[in-house]
Structure formats: C-alpha cells, structure tokens
Design a protein around this motif. Structure first.
Motif: not given
Ligand code: C6P
Length: 420
Positions: A213, A238, A44, A376-377, A106-107, A138, A215-216, A392, A188, A136, A186
């Motif tokens: 993506d 973040h 997160a 987890h979106c 952000g992503a 997004s 992000a993870q 998680r 999330n 995700h 990866m």
C-alpha cells in the motif's frame, strides 16, 4: 501567534525553491480565519498545483469525450491522453509494461480489487494472510472480509514502541501456509517507512504474494516496483497532488492475466453473447465502465509536476523539514511524538499532556493551521500506543520552516488556553 508574514521560508528551506513552488498552488493565496493558510494535512489529501487544475479545465473545455469508444476526433484525443497517463505512471513506478497499470478510484479500491479478484480465486481455508500492525483500515478490512469468506487466517506483524515492524516476529509468522502479505510502504499514522523490499523477499521465500500500500509513500519517495519485486502496488492520485477519485494499481502482468475481472460491464469485454462473454485484454479487463477520464489526465499532470521538481530533491527537502519539525516539537514541554522510527516520512503525530487532540486541532484551525486529529483510520495503531487519538501534522514540499515555527507558536497558545 507570530506575525503571519513569518509563515514563509528562510534561506535553509529554499533548496527546492519553496517560495516559487508555493506560487504554483492557488489555494495558498487565501487566508483562513484571517490568517495565511498553513496546510499540514497532506497525508489526508494534498493541494493541487495550477498545472493539474489547468489540465482538468483544458480537458473539459476542449477535449471532453468518452475513451476507447468513439471513432471521432475528440474521442481519439481523450483516449490518447488517457493512455499517455498510463505510460507516465508505468514510468513513474518503473513497471515493465503499461498494461500492468490499472486505473482505480484510489488505494482503497486497488486493495479491494486484489483481495476480491486474486484473494477469492486463490485463497482457501487454512491459508494465511499477513498484514502489519501499522496498516490503514483500507489495508485491514478487505483482508478481514476475505478471511471471513474463504476461511483463511489473518496474522499481524507486531509493532515496536518506536513504531517499527518487528521483523523477527514477521519471520516467525511466515510459513508454507502464508499465501499473501499486505503491508504499507509508509504509515499514515506514524510516518514509519517500512523495509518493504526485505518484507517482500522474505514473503517470496515462502512463495507468498505481496501487495504494498503505497498511498503515503509515492508522494515522498521514488518507487521502483521492479526493484522491490512486489506483486501488487497501489496508490491514490489525490495524495500526490492529483485529483480525488483516481489512483492506480500496479500488478505483475502474469498475475493480473490469471485473475478474474473485479467488476463487469462496458470496456472490460471483447465479445458478449447471452451465452458467454469474452473478457478484454489487460489493462481493460479491470476497467469496467466509463472511467474517471479527467482524473486520469489530471493524475498524469500531477506526476509530470512532481517529476519536474524531482523526487530526490523532494525527499531531501522533506527529510530536513521533518528533522526541523521534530526538534521544534520536542522543545515544547508536555509534547510527546508518537512514532519515532529510524526510517520515517514527514509525519509528526503527537499528543500534548492534558489536551485532547481534537481541541488542539480546533484551536490551531482558528490560527489558519490545518492538521488532522483522531485515529487516522488506523485504530489498531492507536490501540498499540494506548491512545484514542493523536494530533497529526503531515508535511509536504510546499511547507516551510516558517510554517513549522507558526505551528509551534500556536501550540504554545494551546498550552496557555489549557492552563487557565
Ligand atoms: N489516508 C489519512 O488522512 P484512499 O482513501 O483510498 O485514497 O486512501 C486510503 C489509504 C490507504 N492507505 C494509507 C496508508 C492511507 O494513508 C490511506 C488514506 C488518509 O491518513 C485518509 S484516512
């Protein structure tokens, strides 16, 4: 629950120097509900090292000014720090040129920028966009909206029972109609690491563009955008120990140059009259308005910090921690891990017989253990596994085997609570 003092590393978890590393993170010096904080919600957002916090503080105390505007000392300092961070990210992702790095929130914003600018310019009715069943929200919704607006069709790569993408099915989906592929590096929700290099090669065979993506992925794996040959790559600061509200979009220069601006206003122009506006060159064409200057500087400090530890070492350490956590979780009766891909990052998504994931998270919280529970979106992932939610635990390099042991003890306690 065990004595809180047990929440430390042991000899096998100190290869990275976890004991020392944890001292870099001021947040770990506090107790939560009277217990030492065990932070397992890293997917997160991650905690911030002193180096990042200090960079933000130092910036506001001694360097604060707007960038690319003022011809004065502080503005020049702020601008050079801002641009130095861009070069750090360029090197971090191994992009060819620093102008291929666009600062975004952000992503999510990075994906929206590409869907909006590239998508609305180059996609039309009947074209196909492929995403995966592991995405995700997004990396789903912007493509859905793009499809609705252009008449393009959204296709989805299905997911196996282990949580892996079915590449034979992907192969079948690809055709000359495929114009864009957007996949996560990866997951999330499950931790699956997708074979993105292969996915990109297969898409390029059909001349489709690919967005990854990341992000993870970026907090856990070395990423080389030239080696992957992706067209776009996004990540959020973040999640890699940097500030919130800042992230980066990598795009191949030729593509970014051929795309219209996403937002307009200050900094993205070179000349304005009421009749016509000439846009700025890359990367500024995509950075309208006063940017998140301290965020960019903080992200640069975060990247320095992570590189100082070494992504290879982080990857090795986290892989061992994941194996330890997986074994420990499976030793508990009534627990099922969701997401058992062969290539997996340090995420433990699980369900417990007869206990709702939200109840697990609430009871764990009282023990000072932070996990996430919910969809987890990634609602389509939950639907794929016939679940409303999972619990998680997402790990990071500052987590230890001692903390996993504390999680296991706390889960035993959850089981006891629900027995009575
Ligand atoms: N996942 C999680 O708890 P932003 O919000 O833009 O920083 O990141 C969005 C995002 C995009 N892709 C993936 C794979 C993600 O995991 C996330 C954020 C968090 O899993 C918050 S929902």
């Amino acid at each position: 629950m065990k004595n809180p003092k047990a929440v430390s590393s042991d000899s096998r978890t100190t290869a990275l120097g976890t004991d020392k590393i944890r001292k870099d993170f001021p947040i770990f010096s506090q107790n939560i509900h009277g217990k030492p904080l065990v932070y397992f919600d890293n997917a997160a957002t991650t905690q911030k090292p002193r180096a990042v916090i200090d960079a933000l503080l130092f910036y506001y105390q001694t360097q604060n000014a707007n960038v690319h505007r003022g011809i004065h000392y502080l503005s020049e300092i702020a601008t050079s720090l801002y641009e130095a961070s861009r070069v750090k990210i360029q090197r971090f992702l191994n992009a060819r040129e620093s102008k291929e790095i666009i600062f975004v929130r952000g992503a999510t914003e990075g994906i929206n920028l590409v869907a909006h600018s590239y998508g609305r310019t180059y996609l039309k009715r009947g074209d196909e966009i492929i995403i995966s069943g592991l995405e995700h929200h997004s990396n789903i919704v912007p493509w859905q909206i793009l499809s609705e607006q252009t008449g393009a069709v959204l296709r989805v790569i299905p997911v196996s029972d282990k949580g892996e993408l079915l590449l034979e099915e992907y192969e079948r989906l690809l055709s000359k109609r495929t114009k864009f592929v957007a996949v996560g590096h990866m997951s999330n929700a499950l931790g699956t690491i997708n074979p993105v290099k292969k996915i990109i090669q297969m898409a390029h065979h059909w001349n489709a563009r690919v967005l990854v993506d990341g992000a993870q992925a970026v907090p856990h794996l070395p990423v080389d955008v030239q080696d992957l040959d992706c067209d776009f790559y996004v990540f959020s600061g973040h999640k890699i120990y940097g500030p919130t509200g800042i992230g980066a979009l990598y795009g191949k220069a030729g593509l970014l140059e051929a795309m219209p601006p996403y937002q307009s206003g200050g900094d993205m122009i070179s000349y304005v009259t009421f009749g016509k506006t000439l846009y700025n060159t890359l990367p500024y064409k995509f950075e309208a308005g006063t940017p998140h200057i301290e965020g960019v500087i903080g992200l640069g400090a975060a990247i320095d910090y992570v590189l100082g530890l070494g992504l290879d070492k982080i990857e090795t350490y986290e892989r061992e921690l994941l194996a330890y956590g997986t074994k420990a979780l499976l030793s508990l009766p009534g627990i099922k891990i969701i997401g058992t891909a062969k290539e997996k990052g340090c995420i433990l998504s699980f369900v417990m017989d007869g206990v709702h994931p939200h109840d697990i998270a609430t009871i764990l919280d009282r023990q000072g253990i932070a996990i996430r529970a919910g969809h987890h979106c990634a609602m389509p992932v939950m639907e794929r596994f016939g679940l409303p939610a999972t619990a998680r635990a997402s790990l990071a390099f500052y987590n230890t085997r001692g903390e996993i042991d504390a999680l296991i003890q706390a889960l035993k306690h959850v089981r006891e609570v629900f027995k009575t």
